[in-house]
Enzyme design. Sequence first.
Site, PDB file in Angstrom:
ATOM      1  N   GLU A 159      -2.386  -7.133   7.651  1.00  0.00           N
ATOM      2  CA  GLU A 159      -1.061  -7.004   8.241  1.00  0.00           C
ATOM      3  C   GLU A 159      -1.012  -7.695   9.601  1.00  0.00           C
ATOM      4  O   GLU A 159      -2.040  -7.956  10.236  1.00  0.00           O
ATOM      5  CB  GLU A 159      -0.709  -5.515   8.381  1.00  0.00           C
ATOM      6  CG  GLU A 159       0.717  -5.232   8.852  1.00  0.00           C
ATOM      7  CD  GLU A 159       1.800  -5.821   7.952  1.00  0.00           C
ATOM      8  OE1 GLU A 159       1.856  -7.081   7.843  1.00  0.00           O
ATOM      9  OE2 GLU A 159       2.608  -5.058   7.384  1.00  0.00           O
TER      10      GLU A 159
ATOM     11  N   HIS B   6       0.830  -1.206   0.000  1.00  0.00           N
ATOM     12  CA  HIS B   6       0.000   0.000   0.000  1.00  0.00           C
ATOM     13  C   HIS B   6       0.866   1.259   0.000  1.00  0.00           C
ATOM     14  O   HIS B   6       2.053   1.239   0.387  1.00  0.00           O
ATOM     15  CB  HIS B   6      -0.934   0.012   1.207  1.00  0.00           C
ATOM     16  CG  HIS B   6      -0.193  -0.006   2.513  1.00  0.00           C
ATOM     17  ND1 HIS B   6       0.394   1.122   3.061  1.00  0.00           N
ATOM     18  CD2 HIS B   6       0.074  -1.016   3.379  1.00  0.00           C
ATOM     19  CE1 HIS B   6       0.974   0.813   4.198  1.00  0.00           C
ATOM     20  NE2 HIS B   6       0.803  -0.478   4.414  1.00  0.00           N
TER      21      HIS B   6
END
Length: 210
Positions: free
Chosen positions: A90, A16
């Site tokens: 994550e 990202h």
Amino acid sequence: MRFIDAEVTTLDLIRHGEPVGGRMLRGTTDHPLSERGWQQMQCATDELLIEGTPPWDAIVTSPLARCREFALWLGETHDLPVTVDPRLAEMDLGAWEGKTHAEVRALEQAMDLQAALWADPSRTSPPGGESVEAFDKRVGAAWQELVETPPGRHLLVVCHLFVTNAMLRQVLEQPLSRILAFDLPYAATCRLRHERHALGGTSLVEWIGR
């Protein structure tokens, strides 16, 4: 292709872009992309287009906003199906969630656990967070599904720094102590290739950190 008549699955991984709030130990803290982060992601994916056309058959994304929102936008823009896979979230950083590196270091009195995590993740986990073993197991399960069902696709995987490292570990077969070996910048891309052939399956790295 290294194996004649192999069935090839290609995975483009993209970390990202910059989230709102800047650099910190974000983990599962669900911040969206900043304006700069959107620009980083757009530039990175534009570089992977072929004469303006995406090479991907589909997009798979982490459920966290800094990945999911861009993946959904990109899928709509290019008419590509998007799958949200919770296993690509994550690593949960427990007590370190949402804190800067300096704030985490200030929490530690007798020992710098943050430095210990970078040195050997197999021996250290964030206080109250996900163990590296559990994290590696869930990302490994996602990896196996991506390369096996069905084979022959080209996928874009929108994910995170630790997740990208765990995917690379699947290919390079690094020990768990080296699961965080790659420090990739925001919107960095990697290309992995899995070839299914008469002798079984072989995973390869085409490039890292482009």
